[in-house]
Design a protein around this motif. Sequence first.
Motif, PDB file in Angstrom:
ATOM      1  N   VAL A 207     -27.167  48.016  -4.254  1.00 50.70           N
ATOM      2  CA  VAL A 207     -26.498  47.122  -3.301  1.00 50.70           C
ATOM      3  C   VAL A 207     -26.310  45.765  -3.973  1.00 50.70           C
ATOM      4  CG1 VAL A 207     -26.640  45.949  -1.077  1.00 50.70           C
ATOM      5  CG2 VAL A 207     -27.508  48.293  -1.313  1.00 50.70           C
ATOM      6  N   SER A 208     -25.078  45.270  -3.942  1.00 47.22           N
ATOM      7  CA  SER A 208     -24.759  43.986  -4.575  1.00 47.22           C
ATOM      8  C   SER A 208     -24.114  43.052  -3.571  1.00 47.22           C
ATOM      9  CB  SER A 208     -23.808  44.191  -5.763  1.00 47.22           C
ATOM     10  OG  SER A 208     -24.380  45.045  -6.731  1.00 47.22           O
ATOM     11  N   HIS A 209     -24.644  41.834  -3.486  1.00 45.96           N
ATOM     12  CA  HIS A 209     -24.080  40.781  -2.647  1.00 45.96           C
ATOM     13  C   HIS A 209     -23.393  39.768  -3.555  1.00 45.96           C
ATOM     14  CE1 HIS A 209     -26.383  41.839   1.085  1.00 45.96           C
ATOM     15  NE2 HIS A 209     -27.135  42.422   0.182  1.00 45.96           N
ATOM     16  N   VAL A 210     -22.090  39.599  -3.396  1.00 41.73           N
ATOM     17  CA  VAL A 210     -21.335  38.660  -4.231  1.00 41.73           C
ATOM     18  C   VAL A 210     -20.968  37.454  -3.376  1.00 41.73           C
ATOM     19  CG1 VAL A 210     -19.320  38.344  -5.710  1.00 41.73           C
ATOM     20  CG2 VAL A 210     -20.448  40.581  -5.589  1.00 41.73           C
ATOM     21  N   TYR A 211     -21.690  36.343  -3.581  1.00 41.31           N
ATOM     22  CA  TYR A 211     -21.469  35.127  -2.808  1.00 41.31           C
ATOM     23  C   TYR A 211     -20.491  34.231  -3.582  1.00 41.31           C
ATOM     24  CZ  TYR A 211     -25.664  36.672  -0.335  1.00 41.31           C
ATOM     25  OH  TYR A 211     -26.588  37.397   0.377  1.00 41.31           O
ATOM     26  N   LEU A 212     -19.236  34.316  -3.230  1.00 42.11           N
ATOM     27  CA  LEU A 212     -18.201  33.601  -3.970  1.00 42.11           C
ATOM     28  C   LEU A 212     -17.971  32.197  -3.414  1.00 42.11           C
ATOM     29  CD1 LEU A 212     -15.546  36.418  -4.424  1.00 42.11           C
ATOM     30  CD2 LEU A 212     -17.081  35.498  -6.181  1.00 42.11           C
ATOM     31  N   PRO A 213     -17.571  31.270  -4.286  1.00 42.10           N
ATOM     32  CA  PRO A 213     -17.130  29.956  -3.805  1.00 42.10           C
ATOM     33  C   PRO A 213     -15.719  30.085  -3.243  1.00 42.10           C
ATOM     34  CG  PRO A 213     -16.787  30.114  -6.160  1.00 42.10           C
ATOM     35  CD  PRO A 213     -17.447  31.405  -5.741  1.00 42.10           C
ATOM     36  N   LEU A 214     -15.081  28.975  -3.008  1.00 41.57           N
ATOM     37  CA  LEU A 214     -13.684  28.985  -2.588  1.00 41.57           C
ATOM     38  C   LEU A 214     -12.849  29.691  -3.654  1.00 41.57           C
ATOM     39  CD1 LEU A 214     -12.237  27.733  -0.099  1.00 41.57           C
ATOM     40  CD2 LEU A 214     -11.566  25.855  -1.600  1.00 41.57           C
ATOM     41  N   VAL A 215     -11.994  30.614  -3.246  1.00 41.51           N
ATOM     42  CA  VAL A 215     -11.163  31.372  -4.183  1.00 41.51           C
ATOM     43  C   VAL A 215      -9.697  31.145  -3.840  1.00 41.51           C
ATOM     44  CG1 VAL A 215     -10.613  33.658  -5.116  1.00 41.51           C
ATOM     45  CG2 VAL A 215     -12.975  33.107  -4.460  1.00 41.51           C
ATOM     46  N   LYS A 216      -8.870  31.011  -4.856  1.00 38.71           N
ATOM     47  CA  LYS A 216      -7.444  30.736  -4.666  1.00 38.71           C
ATOM     48  C   LYS A 216      -6.716  32.002  -4.200  1.00 38.71           C
ATOM     49  CE  LYS A 216      -7.519  27.200  -8.254  1.00 38.71           C
ATOM     50  NZ  LYS A 216      -7.181  26.852  -9.646  1.00 38.71           N
ATOM     51  N   THR A 217      -6.718  32.212  -2.911  1.00 42.31           N
ATOM     52  CA  THR A 217      -6.014  33.339  -2.316  1.00 42.31           C
ATOM     53  C   THR A 217      -5.228  32.835  -1.114  1.00 42.31           C
ATOM     54  OG1 THR A 217      -7.781  33.903  -0.766  1.00 42.31           O
ATOM     55  CG2 THR A 217      -7.914  34.880  -2.971  1.00 42.31           C
ATOM     56  N   ARG A 218      -4.425  33.691  -0.538  1.00 41.18           N
ATOM     57  CA  ARG A 218      -3.627  33.292   0.634  1.00 41.18           C
ATOM     58  C   ARG A 218      -4.508  33.017   1.852  1.00 41.18           C
ATOM     59  NH1 ARG A 218      -0.589  38.360   3.421  1.00 41.18           N
ATOM     60  NH2 ARG A 218      -2.399  39.719   3.697  1.00 41.18           N
ATOM     61  N   MET A 219      -5.767  33.473   1.821  1.00 41.52           N
ATOM     62  CA  MET A 219      -6.671  33.248   2.950  1.00 41.52           C
ATOM     63  C   MET A 219      -6.965  31.766   3.168  1.00 41.52           C
ATOM     64  SD  MET A 219     -10.505  34.797   3.684  1.00 41.52           S
ATOM     65  CE  MET A 219      -9.963  36.494   3.768  1.00 41.52           C
ATOM     66  N   ILE A 220      -6.979  30.977   2.083  1.00 38.58           N
ATOM     67  CA  ILE A 220      -7.329  29.563   2.227  1.00 38.58           C
ATOM     68  C   ILE A 220      -6.106  28.679   2.458  1.00 38.58           C
ATOM     69  CG2 ILE A 220      -9.319  29.924   0.708  1.00 38.58           C
ATOM     70  CD1 ILE A 220      -7.853  28.203  -1.398  1.00 38.58           C
ATOM     71  N   GLU A 221      -4.912  29.234   2.343  1.00 41.67           N
ATOM     72  CA  GLU A 221      -3.698  28.425   2.430  1.00 41.67           C
ATOM     73  C   GLU A 221      -3.521  27.684   3.765  1.00 41.67           C
ATOM     74  OE1 GLU A 221      -0.498  31.015   1.406  1.00 41.67           O
ATOM     75  OE2 GLU A 221      -1.032  31.089  -0.727  1.00 41.67           O
ATOM     76  N   PRO A 222      -3.899  28.276   4.908  1.00 43.25           N
ATOM     77  CA  PRO A 222      -3.715  27.543   6.175  1.00 43.25           C
ATOM     78  C   PRO A 222      -4.620  26.325   6.337  1.00 43.25           C
ATOM     79  CG  PRO A 222      -3.884  29.915   6.554  1.00 43.25           C
ATOM     80  CD  PRO A 222      -4.316  29.672   5.155  1.00 43.25           C
ATOM     81  N   THR A 223      -5.674  26.216   5.527  1.00 41.38           N
ATOM     82  CA  THR A 223      -6.620  25.106   5.671  1.00 41.38           C
ATOM     83  C   THR A 223      -6.203  23.955   4.767  1.00 41.38           C
ATOM     84  OG1 THR A 223      -8.387  26.693   6.128  1.00 41.38           O
ATOM     85  CG2 THR A 223      -9.045  24.436   5.586  1.00 41.38           C
ATOM     86  N   GLU A 224      -5.631  22.926   5.367  1.00 39.32           N
ATOM     87  CA  GLU A 224      -5.090  21.786   4.625  1.00 39.32           C
ATOM     88  C   GLU A 224      -6.139  21.125   3.747  1.00 39.32           C
ATOM     89  OE1 GLU A 224      -1.984  19.261   3.481  1.00 39.32           O
ATOM     90  OE2 GLU A 224      -1.881  20.994   4.830  1.00 39.32           O
ATOM     91  N   ALA A 225      -7.377  21.050   4.236  1.00 33.82           N
ATOM     92  CA  ALA A 225      -8.446  20.373   3.497  1.00 33.82           C
ATOM     93  C   ALA A 225      -8.765  21.041   2.166  1.00 33.82           C
ATOM     94  CB  ALA A 225      -9.708  20.317   4.362  1.00 33.82           C
ATOM     95  N   TYR A 226      -8.398  22.330   2.021  1.00 31.54           N
ATOM     96  CA  TYR A 226      -8.744  23.064   0.810  1.00 31.54           C
ATOM     97  C   TYR A 226      -7.732  22.901  -0.320  1.00 31.54           C
ATOM     98  CZ  TYR A 226     -12.549  25.583   3.125  1.00 31.54           C
ATOM     99  OH  TYR A 226     -13.712  25.917   3.762  1.00 31.54           O
ATOM    100  N   LYS A 227      -6.614  22.236  -0.050  1.00 29.65           N
ATOM    101  CA  LYS A 227      -5.545  22.167  -1.052  1.00 29.65           C
ATOM    102  C   LYS A 227      -5.980  21.483  -2.337  1.00 29.65           C
ATOM    103  CE  LYS A 227      -1.422  22.845   1.676  1.00 29.65           C
ATOM    104  NZ  LYS A 227      -0.084  22.366   2.038  1.00 29.65           N
ATOM    105  N   ASN A 228      -6.865  20.499  -2.222  1.00 34.34           N
ATOM    106  CA  ASN A 228      -7.310  19.767  -3.403  1.00 34.34           C
ATOM    107  C   ASN A 228      -8.748  20.087  -3.793  1.00 34.34           C
ATOM    108  OD1 ASN A 228      -4.832  18.286  -3.662  1.00 34.34           O
ATOM    109  ND2 ASN A 228      -5.462  17.033  -1.919  1.00 34.34           N
TER     110      ASN A 228
END
Length: 281
Positions: A207-228
């Motif tokens: 069993v592997s848990h992969v705790y990722l940071p912010l990743v450049k995908t379309r999932m983060i695009e609606p969140t304006e604060a994440y652009k920079n």
Amino acid sequence: MSDNKTYTFTEHILFPSTHLNPGKLRKAVANKRILITGASFGIGEQLTYILAQAQANLILVARSKEKLEGVKKQAEQLGGEVEVFTADLTNETELEALINKLKNDDTGIDIFISNAGKSIRRSVFDSLNRFHDSTRTMALNYFAPVKLSLALIPRLIKQQGQIITISAANVLLIPAPKWHAYQASKVAFDQWLRAASPELREKRVAVSHVYLPLVKTRMIEPTEAYKNFPAMSADHAAKIICKCIVNRQRKFKPWWLIFGEIGSVLFRSPIEFFMKNTNTK
């Protein structure tokens, strides 16, 4: 295999290069049956291409039939054997159809990569008449992977296989305002799998848990604060997942996350005060 060359200086520091040995990866996955949910975009798509090059036998699941077929075509050109299944995992009927297909497949499953996810950022006051914000995120981020895991565990035991969950670094940190629906659903499956892990490992299922940071995908695009915000590339994230397959390691998290975890315990009150008084849009 080199990582994304478009990183800023800060991103290079936060996300050190991941070396992935193609020979070791091929040895680990060649002709193995690997189920990937959320395979049509972002991390799932990039992961598909890397595993296809390593001659894995892939079962790709996503909602977008046209996009999924495009990913399948490209993956097959890279050398992978690919089967696709179009399904909305929040739809009980479609989820059951996928499970029935997997149970009736005599080939078995070696690795289940739970990658599909839904993100939403909304104030609790804007959710007062939107209970579906919570039910939809729980349906995809918690109930679907639990149901798939329960269905696949007998096959994974037989193959001495592996379950990999693609989680988020903030699961291990102090909860953030406006992320109540998302974080609750991600924590739910993380805790479920952590609780099940000792029993699964006793049966030789990794069993592997992969705790990722912010990743450049379309999932983060609606969140304006994440652009920079500094963000990892989807290709880099996919390589990290592949290393977890090769090493069957229990956990991946960014090197700096330990400081956030300690801070979440020692400085909880000032952090909550700061978040309460920071108006990020």
